[in-house]
Design a protein around this motif. Structure first.
Motif, PDB file in Angstrom:
ATOM      1  N   LYS A   8     -22.833  -6.893  31.829  1.00  0.00           N
ATOM      2  CA  LYS A   8     -21.481  -6.458  32.170  1.00  0.00           C
ATOM      3  C   LYS A   8     -21.398  -6.230  33.672  1.00  0.00           C
ATOM      4  O   LYS A   8     -22.348  -5.748  34.267  1.00  0.00           O
ATOM      5  N   GLN A   9     -20.267  -6.581  34.257  1.00  0.00           N
ATOM      6  CA  GLN A   9     -20.026  -6.262  35.661  1.00  0.00           C
ATOM      7  C   GLN A   9     -19.514  -4.824  35.758  1.00  0.00           C
ATOM      8  O   GLN A   9     -18.881  -4.319  34.823  1.00  0.00           O
ATOM      9  N   ASP A  12     -15.804  -4.189  34.919  1.00  0.00           N
ATOM     10  CA  ASP A  12     -15.309  -4.578  33.594  1.00  0.00           C
ATOM     11  C   ASP A  12     -15.011  -3.354  32.731  1.00  0.00           C
ATOM     12  O   ASP A  12     -15.766  -2.382  32.721  1.00  0.00           O
ATOM     13  N   THR A  14     -14.636  -3.223  28.814  1.00  0.00           N
ATOM     14  CA  THR A  14     -14.834  -4.149  27.697  1.00  0.00           C
ATOM     15  C   THR A  14     -15.326  -3.412  26.464  1.00  0.00           C
ATOM     16  O   THR A  14     -15.739  -2.255  26.550  1.00  0.00           O
ATOM     17  N   TYR A  16     -17.580  -3.528  22.619  1.00  0.00           N
ATOM     18  CA  TYR A  16     -18.704  -4.074  21.877  1.00  0.00           C
ATOM     19  C   TYR A  16     -18.556  -3.621  20.432  1.00  0.00           C
ATOM     20  O   TYR A  16     -18.200  -2.472  20.165  1.00  0.00           O
ATOM     21  N   VAL A  87     -26.949  -2.442  27.624  1.00  0.00           N
ATOM     22  CA  VAL A  87     -26.002  -3.113  28.505  1.00  0.00           C
ATOM     23  C   VAL A  87     -26.549  -3.000  29.924  1.00  0.00           C
ATOM     24  O   VAL A  87     -26.804  -1.898  30.418  1.00  0.00           O
TER      25      VAL A  87
END
Length: 92
Positions: A8-9, A12, A14, A16, A87
């Motif tokens: 992941k950046q 981000d 996001t 999961y 992550v």
């Protein structure tokens, strides 16, 4: 169960998913889930139970850090399952 490592950046936001469809027997359903992370320098925005999965939203993180998430999920019939995933924060 160890679910894997994801990239992941840092900017981000996001989500999961942890799927329980194959694990849950007929007549049982997810009742709750607690998610912890180490180190704690990433933001867990939300944890939702959606049908037979736990949906975890993440934001931030420090570049070069790999975070270990532990997901402890219980069912209405009293089953308990612990899953883990990692992550890694990488800036491309």
């Amino acid at each position: 169960m160890i679910l894997g490592t994801f990239i992941k950046q840092p900017a981000d936001i996001t989500d999961y998913d942890v799927e329980y469809q194959e694990w849950l027997p007929t007549g049982d359903s997810l009742a709750g889930s607690q998610v912890t992370v180490a180190p704690d320098t990433i933001n867990i925005q939300a944890v939702h139970i959606v049908a037979q999965r736990v949906n975890i939203w993440l934001e931030g993180g420090e570049v070069g850090t790999t975070y270990k998430f532990t997901v402890n999920t219980t069912t209405t019939n009293g089953r308990v399952r612990q899953d883990e995933f990692r992550v890694k924060i990488k800036d491309y």
